[in-house]
Scaffold this active site. Sequence first.
Site, PDB file in Angstrom:
ATOM      1  N   PHE A  73       0.826  -1.204   0.000  1.00  0.00           N
ATOM      2  CA  PHE A  73       0.000   0.000   0.000  1.00  0.00           C
ATOM      3  C   PHE A  73       0.868   1.265   0.000  1.00  0.00           C
ATOM      4  O   PHE A  73       1.800   1.363  -0.778  1.00  0.00           O
ATOM      5  CB  PHE A  73      -1.010  -0.057   1.140  1.00  0.00           C
ATOM      6  N   SER A  74       0.590   2.225   0.873  1.00  0.00           N
ATOM      7  CA  SER A  74       1.247   3.537   0.779  1.00  0.00           C
ATOM      8  C   SER A  74       2.729   3.513   1.114  1.00  0.00           C
ATOM      9  O   SER A  74       3.413   4.536   0.950  1.00  0.00           O
ATOM     10  CB  SER A  74       0.527   4.542   1.682  1.00  0.00           C
ATOM     11  N   THR A  75       3.258   2.401   1.544  1.00  0.00           N
ATOM     12  CA  THR A  75       4.701   2.274   1.712  1.00  0.00           C
ATOM     13  C   THR A  75       5.406   2.653   0.415  1.00  0.00           C
ATOM     14  O   THR A  75       6.502   3.221   0.422  1.00  0.00           O
ATOM     15  CB  THR A  75       5.073   0.835   2.115  1.00  0.00           C
TER      16      THR A  75
END
Length: 395
Positions: A73-75
């Site tokens: 995800f937003s990693t």
Amino acid sequence: MPAVPAYPSARTEMLVDPRFLPLADRFFSMYRHPHNGGGALVAYVHGEKVLDVWAGYADRERRWNGDTVALSFSTGKGVASTVTHRLAERGIVDYDAPVAAYWPEFAAAGKESITIRDLLTHRTGLHKVRGLVPGRLGLLDYDTVIDALAAAAPDPRRQRGPGYHAVTYGWLVAETVSRATGKPFTQVVREEIAEPLGVDEFWYQVPADQKPRIAKLFPHINPGGLDWRFTSSVLAHMGPLRGLAEAAMPDGFDELVRNPAVHDAVMPGWNGVFSARSLARMYAAIANGGVIDGTRFLKPETLEQMGAVQTRDRDYVLGIKLAWRLGYHPPILASRVQPTRGLGHYGVGGSGAYADPETGLALAFVTNRLGNAVTALGDLRLARLGAEAQEIVRS
């Protein structure tokens, strides 16, 4: 034709520096049962790897091993941001140049003065992904999304502060980078991140022969287990939570995250697939003055730009003051003492990575178990692991 770099094979043995045994114990305790899923944790201190462990299950029939990777995800926003900084230090992009200088169509609807710096700090006013393109699978069409973002009018709240671009951030970075370099974004990621670091697991489009390595995500991402469409519709009409629904809850997203087609698309705001090993190595270079294994990855002056707080204003999507850096947020630890110079990016569900230049620590955690028993959206696993790691390096 350029030679294909020889990437090192994945480790078959774990690594635990004796100082980090308490951190390893905490990590292993998280994955005692199949319903806990699996994960991996890697740490560096001053450029030296001190921890490389994994545990649990990649799916019901398969144990997590040294080769397992996960959609994080937003990693992936942190990786996309690092690409931009590598280009900026060579003058390929300028932080204070308008985005439209590289992507002319972006100037539409009053966006001609929005800069790269605005983009990296969530101040373009283009946080809205809900309704951006038609169809439940419309977000898979990169060109359609890019055209929609270029034509969109910015939210006027951008003038008062940042608004977290939970999903759109990645497309904005990717298209700007692609226009500036004349290359596909995935090629730039490979040339600017994977090849210099000698690790190939920085994927927004996963090679077909590597897809079996991806851990299966569970449980459903729906908040509180509620129906996604109903919940997102309700939140979209609630004043304090409207921005979050607009930015992070497009129709059908709960199904899209499990659609195998996401691994063939370029959606760098949320669909990055990484190993903890690859993420930790990138942040290890950042934490170690820009150098890893004697090779300079980023210049000191670039690191200063990356780590400087750009805005302390309240984020109109998240409702908090997050002190955005240039493409990163500060690490969030379950501790009274927080890193003052740290930077990184966490993802919904629990994965994340960060660097702390003050202590030289870099930590990366990836997992397929989204959140905890209460909510799949996030939990304190990385915050607790980070707190334990910080205590070790400071002692």
